[in-house]
Design an enzyme around this catalytic site. Structure first.
Site, PDB file in Angstrom:
ATOM      1  N   ILE A   5     112.967  94.483  27.886  1.00 51.29           N
ATOM      2  CA  ILE A   5     112.358  93.220  27.570  1.00 51.29           C
ATOM      3  C   ILE A   5     110.747  92.691  28.267  1.00 51.29           C
ATOM      4  O   ILE A   5     110.152  92.472  27.254  1.00 51.29           O
ATOM      5  CB  ILE A   5     112.851  92.140  28.037  1.00 51.29           C
ATOM      6  CG1 ILE A   5     114.421  92.289  27.385  1.00 51.29           C
ATOM      7  CG2 ILE A   5     112.843  90.065  27.298  1.00 51.29           C
ATOM      8  CD1 ILE A   5     115.506  91.131  27.417  1.00 51.29           C
ATOM      9  N   ASP A   6     110.469  92.836  29.720  1.00 49.22           N
ATOM     10  CA  ASP A   6     109.425  91.981  29.651  1.00 49.22           C
ATOM     11  C   ASP A   6     108.166  93.006  28.805  1.00 49.22           C
ATOM     12  O   ASP A   6     106.561  92.231  29.048  1.00 49.22           O
ATOM     13  CB  ASP A   6     109.154  92.225  31.537  1.00 49.22           C
ATOM     14  CG  ASP A   6     109.812  91.753  32.436  1.00 49.22           C
ATOM     15  OD1 ASP A   6     110.642  90.437  31.826  1.00 49.22           O
ATOM     16  OD2 ASP A   6     110.349  92.065  33.639  1.00 49.22           O
ATOM     17  N   HIS A  44     118.220  92.799  32.293  1.00 47.85           N
ATOM     18  CA  HIS A  44     117.442  91.470  31.814  1.00 47.85           C
ATOM     19  C   HIS A  44     115.889  92.130  31.782  1.00 47.85           C
ATOM     20  O   HIS A  44     114.803  91.363  30.831  1.00 47.85           O
ATOM     21  CB  HIS A  44     117.547  90.811  32.179  1.00 47.85           C
ATOM     22  CG  HIS A  44     117.226  89.335  31.532  1.00 47.85           C
ATOM     23  ND1 HIS A  44     117.123  88.839  30.642  1.00 47.85           N
ATOM     24  CD2 HIS A  44     116.104  88.409  31.975  1.00 47.85           C
ATOM     25  CE1 HIS A  44     116.713  87.991  29.633  1.00 47.85           C
ATOM     26  NE2 HIS A  44     115.658  87.361  30.988  1.00 47.85           N
ATOM     27  N   CYS A  45     115.419  93.188  32.782  1.00 49.31           N
ATOM     28  CA  CYS A  45     114.209  92.403  32.852  1.00 49.31           C
ATOM     29  C   CYS A  45     113.119  93.701  32.136  1.00 49.31           C
ATOM     30  O   CYS A  45     112.281  93.647  31.256  1.00 49.31           O
ATOM     31  CB  CYS A  45     113.549  92.257  34.021  1.00 49.31           C
ATOM     32  SG  CYS A  45     114.296  91.247  34.629  1.00 49.31           S
ATOM     33  N   VAL A  46     113.351  94.807  32.178  1.00 54.07           N
ATOM     34  CA  VAL A  46     112.659  96.133  32.318  1.00 54.07           C
ATOM     35  C   VAL A  46     112.815  96.227  30.926  1.00 54.07           C
ATOM     36  O   VAL A  46     111.588  96.804  30.634  1.00 54.07           O
ATOM     37  CB  VAL A  46     113.072  97.387  32.943  1.00 54.07           C
ATOM     38  CG1 VAL A  46     112.516  98.351  32.600  1.00 54.07           C
ATOM     39  CG2 VAL A  46     113.028  97.044  34.836  1.00 54.07           C
TER      40      VAL A  46
END
Length: 447
Positions: free
Chosen positions: A281-282, A277-279
């Site tokens: 998208i962030d 979910h993070c890398v």
């Protein structure tokens, strides 16, 4: 004593004595482990989720998240310290409310804050004096002040006086058994001195180490910085993989030798693309926010561009290998993808490059199936509806021989790589798993 100070003192006392009722909104990969950790610390916890199936499962002591065992969950349910609910009216009795909802991207790669806005609106309906609201969802700097706060203050209640706001970025790492919520240092910040003190006091009761920063925007930037660091370094080795590969140099051998340096180097590894979910998208959250200030983020956007292109690179290498080694076109080939999850040893498929690999192979005219010991079926996703419902096939000798090529996208430990090495006609290895295991074969191509 003024009313605001009295409100603050009462809440601080309830937190300090663990009498504070805690609500956690969103019982997924972030919210459920946090809720159980808070309950284990002695706070009474209500877990909020809109899915009745999840609520029923949790109240029966059955976990659907690998980071939380059913035994650990059932213990907190039996103690009375945790229960799940879909009745958001119960937010009114919560002293501390923690928001753990998704923050995806739109199809145009812009922040989608709809889950945060909707959740904030729901909280506002039940907002009362003396509550602490903490956002944990990853987002761009300024979200707590510019999005959450105005929605809350539409009620007529005021931040810093009637209620308190904070931000503490989640740091979940699915599949990492070396750390859990209580042992991962927690960055915290509040909207004002009193809110900061309350947030710090609460998390000090749950985790071993708390790291306070000056503002909620700073805390929001910390999370983005951590994951942009990973994105940029993974992009670097992905690009080096292509460049050095053209020179006949094995990037994996290079990294293994480079990491022997005891200073000034940290190993990152290439792969078929970014997942989780993070890398993936962030970086887009910060790039989007930077445009408000008319500032470019060329370095960050280039890294995202390189990583996003990796699934296509893998499929290009697959097509070349089929043509050169088997004399067969990808458009007439059956391909088996090993690993649907985005990382090894977890069932998490969020933003998994394997989903994109399947789509690209079939855009070429090929047929793709997958095997994953942790994922039995492709669930409903917003971006990959065409392949929902497909099921993991059994990894047998007959099945392996029936595919024209096997692509290792996720190197789960529970995969029979010896069988793949012995029976697959062609192997495209994006994780160097065969090299690591010493299963050298002429049929293995690194990509």
């Amino acid at each position: 004593m003024d009313a605001s100070r009295s409100t603050y003192d009462r809440l601080l006392n309830r937190i300090s004595t663990r009498a504070a009722q805690v609500g956690v909104i969103g019982l997924g990969y972030v919210g459920l482990p946090l809720a159980v950790a808070v309950a284990r610390a002695g706070f009474p916890v209500r877990g909020f989720d809109i899915e009745a199936r999840k609520v029923e499962s949790l109240n029966n002591g059955q976990s659907y998240i690998e980071a939380v065992t059913s035994t650990a969950l059932a213990s907190q349910v039996a103690s009375g310290r945790f229960h799940a609910t879909a009745d958001f009216a119960e937010l009114a009795v919560c002293d501390v409310i923690i928001i753990c909802v998704p923050t995806p991207l739109t199809k145009h790669r812009e922040p989608d804050l709809s889950f945060i806005r909707n959740t904030a609106g729901t909280i506002a309906k039940h907002l009362r004096l003396g509550q602490l609201i903490v956002l944990e969802s990853t987002t761009y700097p300024g979200t707590t002040d510019d999005v959450i706060k105005p929605i809350m203050e539409e009620t007529g209640l005021r931040s810093k006086i009637d209620f308190f706001l904070g931000f503490s970025p989640e740091r979940e790492d699915p599949g990492n058994r070396s750390f859990e919520v209580a042992t991962i240092p927690k960055v915290v910040a509040g909207d004002g001195v009193e809110a900061a003190t309350l947030v710090q006091a609460f998390y000090q009761g749950v985790v071993k180490t708390v790291v306070p920063v000056s503002t909620t925007a700073t805390a929001e930037a910390v999370k983005l910085t951590e994951n942009i660091f990973r994105s940029v370094n993974i992009a670097l080795v992905n690009e080096l993989k292509i460049v050095l590969g053209a020179m006949g140099i094995d990037i994996w051998e290079v990294i293994e030798a480079a990491k022997s340096k005891p200073f000034g180097y940290m190993p990152f590894y290439p792969g078929p693309g970014l997942g989780g979910h993070c890398v993936p998208i962030d970086p887009f959250y910060l790039a989007w926010k930077a445009r408000e200030y008319e500032l470019p983020t060329r370095f960050i956007e280039l890294a995202a561009e390189i990583n996003t292109a990796m699934p296509r690179h893998v499929v290009d290498e697959l097509a070349k290998a089929l043509d050169r080694r088997c004399g067969k076109a990808l458009s007439r080939s059956r391909i088996l993808i090993i690993g649907l999850a985005y990382k090894k040893n977890v069932p998490d498929i969020r933003e998994s490059p394997s989903l994109r690999l399947i789509e690209l192979i079939e855009e070429w005219g090929g047929k793709a199936e997958f095997h994953d010991p942790h994922v039995t079926e492709v669930p409903v996703t917003r971006e990959h509806m065409a392949i929902k419902g497909r099921r993991s096939i059994e990894l047998t000798e007959a099945a392996l021989k029936d595919f024209d090529a096997v692509v290792v996208a996720t190197d789960h430990d529970a995969i029979d790589y010896q069988a793949i090495a012995d029976h697959a006609l062609l192997i495209v290895d994006t994780r160097n798993v065969f090299g690591r295991l010493g299963l050298t074969r002429e049929t293995v191509v690194k990509a």
